[in-house]
Design an enzyme around this catalytic site. Structure first.
Site, mmCIF file in Angstrom:
data_model
loop_
_atom_site.group_PDB
_atom_site.id
_atom_site.type_symbol
_atom_site.label_atom_id
_atom_site.label_comp_id
_atom_site.label_asym_id
_atom_site.label_seq_id
_atom_site.Cartn_x
_atom_site.Cartn_y
_atom_site.Cartn_z
ATOM 1 N N CYS A 180 -4.271 6.043 -5.159
ATOM 2 C CA CYS A 180 -3.693 4.701 -4.970
ATOM 3 C C CYS A 180 -2.208 4.809 -5.301
ATOM 4 O O CYS A 180 -1.856 5.030 -6.471
ATOM 5 C CB CYS A 180 -4.383 3.699 -5.879
ATOM 6 N N GLY A 181 -1.364 4.675 -4.286
ATOM 7 C CA GLY A 181 0.073 4.865 -4.492
ATOM 8 C C GLY A 181 0.683 3.780 -5.361
ATOM 9 O O GLY A 181 1.439 4.064 -6.303
ATOM 10 N N THR A 182 0.331 2.527 -5.079
ATOM 11 C CA THR A 182 0.869 1.440 -5.906
ATOM 12 C C THR A 182 0.290 1.494 -7.307
ATOM 13 O O THR A 182 0.966 1.142 -8.280
ATOM 14 C CB THR A 182 0.576 0.057 -5.268
ATOM 15 N N GLY A 183 -0.956 2.004 -7.417
ATOM 16 C CA GLY A 183 -1.541 2.174 -8.749
ATOM 17 C C GLY A 183 -0.773 3.201 -9.564
ATOM 18 O O GLY A 183 -0.517 3.017 -10.761
ATOM 19 N N ASN A 233 1.789 -5.722 -5.218
ATOM 20 C CA ASN A 233 0.380 -6.098 -5.387
ATOM 21 C C ASN A 233 0.020 -5.981 -6.865
ATOM 22 O O ASN A 233 0.696 -5.326 -7.642
ATOM 23 C CB ASN A 233 -0.524 -5.228 -4.494
ATOM 24 N N CYS A 257 0.869 -1.178 0.000
ATOM 25 C CA CYS A 257 0.000 0.000 0.000
ATOM 26 C C CYS A 257 0.908 1.230 0.000
ATOM 27 O O CYS A 257 1.488 1.565 1.036
ATOM 28 C CB CYS A 257 -0.928 0.014 1.209
ATOM 29 N N GLY A 258 1.013 1.871 -1.154
ATOM 30 C CA GLY A 258 1.964 2.972 -1.292
ATOM 31 C C GLY A 258 1.621 4.168 -0.428
ATOM 32 O O GLY A 258 2.477 4.682 0.297
ATOM 33 N N HIS A 291 -1.716 -5.121 -10.454
ATOM 34 C CA HIS A 291 -2.391 -3.992 -11.107
ATOM 35 C C HIS A 291 -2.600 -4.260 -12.602
ATOM 36 O O HIS A 291 -1.722 -4.806 -13.273
ATOM 37 C CB HIS A 291 -1.557 -2.717 -10.951
ATOM 38 N N GLU A 343 -9.830 0.081 -6.583
ATOM 39 C CA GLU A 343 -8.921 -0.737 -5.789
ATOM 40 C C GLU A 343 -9.531 -2.094 -5.414
ATOM 41 O O GLU A 343 -10.682 -2.165 -4.948
ATOM 42 C CB GLU A 343 -8.526 -0.027 -4.490
ATOM 43 N N ARG A 344 -8.751 -3.133 -5.601
ATOM 44 C CA ARG A 344 -9.109 -4.469 -5.085
ATOM 45 C C ARG A 344 -9.441 -4.335 -3.594
ATOM 46 O O ARG A 344 -8.666 -3.751 -2.854
ATOM 47 C CB ARG A 344 -7.944 -5.420 -5.278
ATOM 48 N N ASN A 348 -6.187 -4.829 -8.880
ATOM 49 C CA ASN A 348 -6.502 -3.394 -8.854
ATOM 50 C C ASN A 348 -6.624 -2.904 -10.293
ATOM 51 O O ASN A 348 -5.813 -3.287 -11.149
ATOM 52 C CB ASN A 348 -5.372 -2.629 -8.142
HETATM 53 N N1 LIG Z 1 -6.194 -2.205 -2.740
HETATM 54 C C1 LIG Z 1 -4.771 -2.574 -2.810
HETATM 55 C C2 LIG Z 1 -4.063 -2.265 -1.478
HETATM 56 C C3 LIG Z 1 -4.003 -0.768 -1.187
HETATM 57 C C4 LIG Z 1 -3.280 -0.019 -2.270
HETATM 58 C C5 LIG Z 1 -3.435 1.490 -2.263
HETATM 59 N N2 LIG Z 1 -4.263 2.039 -1.230
HETATM 60 C C6 LIG Z 1 -2.084 2.165 -2.338
HETATM 61 O O1 LIG Z 1 -1.939 3.311 -1.877
HETATM 62 O O2 LIG Z 1 -1.154 1.537 -2.911
HETATM 63 C C7 LIG Z 1 -4.674 -4.086 -3.097
HETATM 64 O O3 LIG Z 1 -5.616 -4.811 -2.774
HETATM 65 O O4 LIG Z 1 -3.613 -4.489 -3.623
#
Ligand SMILES: N[C@H](CCC[C@H](N)C(=O)O)C(=O)O
Length: 269
Positions: A209-212, A149, A74-75, A151, A200-201, A182
């Site tokens: 969404c940081g990882t997004g 995670n 979670c970024g 994407h 988001e998943r 995601n």
């Molecule tokens: N929903 C994401 C986790 C949170 C990612 C998001 N909140 C971020 O900031 O990266 C997943 O199931 O992989």
């Protein structure tokens, strides 16, 4: 048992953080986490973050979506934890070891390198993840990347024209994605700017969404659509994503505390 939490957010992607670094916390069930995530009957958050000691890093961070599912990365929360910690820290996660450093604007996180192999996303069967022969109504030919995670990234002409509230869950739960996924819809504004919305998943539409942002920037960079450093404009605000010479991804952006509170765990089952 009464527990304390710190409520934080990164560009409106919000978290409740339970800090178990000094005192062991009880293990919360997925049902308890989902009840706490309820924005009317509980605390309300996109993700629950649980901190604990680590033998290999300054701390360990576990991440639970609002639906109670535990995930690898979670970024935005990683930046929030860096701000809460107050100094540079290594953070052990299911998705890998992260280096985070608070700064004047929030925090910067070294997210490591993305993975693109179909088995690392994962997908249910072999496929080139650069431009996949898939489509869901107006969304087609996505890329896939894992930044700890999974994407899926669709490049479109107008992100605001995409009915992500209906297509997002349909794609998230497609059998092609054994661990769900995601869903990112991205608009290339220039070689240094991307506009992004994310389903988001396990949490649904979020403000950021940081990882997004990392997965989208690296998928675009991989296809030569953008330069090595881009700003990613999400509904909640802007992140800066930079690739280093080894392909490592660095994410910088704000994160801040909203309030602190307590709750009686026995009230949530
Ligand atoms: N929903 C994401 C986790 C949170 C990612 C998001 N909140 C971020 O900031 O990266 C997943 O199931 O992989």
């Amino acid at each position: 048992m009464r527990l304390s939490f710190v409520k934080m957010h990164g560009l409106g992607n919000d978290f409740a953080i339970l800090d178990g670094r000094d005192a062991e916390l009880p293990r919360l069930s997925p049902a308890q986490i989902a009840a706490l995530a309820d924005r009317h009957r509980g605390i309300g958050f996109d993700q629950l973050i649980v901190l604990s000691p680590s033998r290999t890093a300054d701390m360990a961070m576990r991440i639970h979506n609002a639906d109670g599912s535990e995930v690898e990365a979670c970024g935005n929360a990683t930046r929030a934890v860096a701000v809460l910690h107050g100094t540079a820290a290594s953070i052990e996660t299911e998705g890998g070891l992260l280096q985070a450093r608070p700064d004047a604007a929030g925090a910067e996180v070294a997210m490591g390198r993305a993975q693109f192999d179909w088995q690392d996303i994962p997908l249910a069967y072999a496929m080139d993840t650069r431009e996949m022969p898939l489509g869901w109504e107006m969304l087609e030919r996505p890329s896939a990347a894992s930044v700890g995670n999974p994407h899926l990234i669709f490049f479109v002409n107008d992100v605001d024209a995409v009915p992500l509230d209906t297509l997002g869950p349909e794609i998230e739960h497609d059998p092609l994605f054994p661990e769900r996924i995601n869903v990112n819809v991205a608009q290339i504004l220039s070689r240094n700017a991307i506009k992004l919305r994310v389903w988001e998943r396990g949490a649904g539409l979020t403000l950021a969404c940081g990882t997004g942002a990392c997965a989208t920037a690296t998928a675009a960079y991989r296809q030569g659509l953008v330069d090595g450093e881009v700003t990613v404009r999400l509904p909640g605000g802007t992140l800066t994503i930079r690739h280093d010479a080894e392909g490592g991804i660095h994410m910088a952006g704000p994160a801040q505390e909203s309030y602190r509170g307590t709750f009686e765990l026995d009230h949530f089952s």
